[in-house]
Design a protein around this motif. Sequence first.
Motif, PDB file in Angstrom:
ATOM      1  N   VAL A  50      36.654  33.142  46.302  1.00 14.16           N
ATOM      2  CA  VAL A  50      36.114  34.231  47.113  1.00 14.16           C
ATOM      3  C   VAL A  50      36.666  34.148  48.540  1.00 14.16           C
ATOM      4  O   VAL A  50      37.098  35.155  49.119  1.00 14.16           O
ATOM      5  N   THR A  54      38.752  36.840  50.799  1.00 12.12           N
ATOM      6  CA  THR A  54      37.996  37.443  51.898  1.00 12.12           C
ATOM      7  C   THR A  54      38.650  37.249  53.254  1.00 12.12           C
ATOM      8  O   THR A  54      38.661  38.155  54.080  1.00 12.12           O
ATOM      9  N   ALA A 129      28.936  39.171  49.170  1.00 10.12           N
ATOM     10  CA  ALA A 129      29.415  40.263  48.313  1.00 10.12           C
ATOM     11  C   ALA A 129      30.462  39.743  47.327  1.00 10.12           C
ATOM     12  O   ALA A 129      30.451  40.112  46.141  1.00 10.12           O
ATOM     13  N   GLY A 130      31.341  38.866  47.787  1.00 13.17           N
ATOM     14  CA  GLY A 130      32.353  38.286  46.907  1.00 13.17           C
ATOM     15  C   GLY A 130      31.757  37.399  45.832  1.00 13.17           C
ATOM     16  O   GLY A 130      32.214  37.388  44.688  1.00 13.17           O
ATOM     17  N   VAL A 132      28.703  37.706  44.564  1.00  8.69           N
ATOM     18  CA  VAL A 132      28.038  38.601  43.604  1.00  8.69           C
ATOM     19  C   VAL A 132      29.090  39.202  42.676  1.00  8.69           C
ATOM     20  O   VAL A 132      28.930  39.199  41.448  1.00  8.69           O
ATOM     21  N   GLU A 133      30.172  39.688  43.244  1.00  6.17           N
ATOM     22  CA  GLU A 133      31.248  40.302  42.461  1.00  6.17           C
ATOM     23  C   GLU A 133      31.848  39.315  41.453  1.00  6.17           C
ATOM     24  O   GLU A 133      32.179  39.674  40.322  1.00  6.17           O
ATOM     25  N   ALA A 134      31.935  38.016  41.842  1.00  4.01           N
ATOM     26  CA  ALA A 134      32.493  36.991  40.965  1.00  4.01           C
ATOM     27  C   ALA A 134      31.465  36.440  39.982  1.00  4.01           C
ATOM     28  O   ALA A 134      31.795  35.565  39.171  1.00  4.01           O
ATOM     29  N   ALA A 139      22.823  39.586  42.239  1.00  7.06           N
ATOM     30  CA  ALA A 139      22.900  40.813  43.042  1.00  7.06           C
ATOM     31  C   ALA A 139      21.590  40.978  43.801  1.00  7.06           C
ATOM     32  O   ALA A 139      20.543  40.531  43.340  1.00  7.06           O
TER      33      ALA A 139
END
Length: 143
Positions: A50, A54, A129-130, A132-134, A139
Amino acid sequence: MTQSTPFRAAVEAGDLAALEALFTEDVRLYSPVKFRPFEGREMVLGLFGVLLRTFEDFHYVGELEGAARTNSDDETAPAEALLFRTVVDGKQVHGMDLLQFDEDGKIMEFTVMVRPQSAAQAVQQAVYAGLVEAGLAPAPAQG
């Protein structure tokens, strides 16, 4: 050659596979993003994935060697501080990575500090955010 040289080269190259060999299995990463450390090689490598996506224009600007007490057992261990600069969401970030090594020269603790506060907030939001995305963090609750 300092102990952090392979780490620094792996980060600057964005090489997660090279990073994996440098961490102990039970590495702990203390982050400005959350109070509790990220624990274990798999989670720390996920976080580094992440971070590498980022941080923009990430580069180290200094290095210090010495020893420091660890967070986990308060024992003194060889340590190096790597000073860095980066950009996150348009904000300039100044930071420091404190690496602490075990007797085999592997990184057992890693502490990240960033400034100024506005940059720390930008890092926290972007990294969360990274994560959560990974799939490495839940979330946020909708409400």
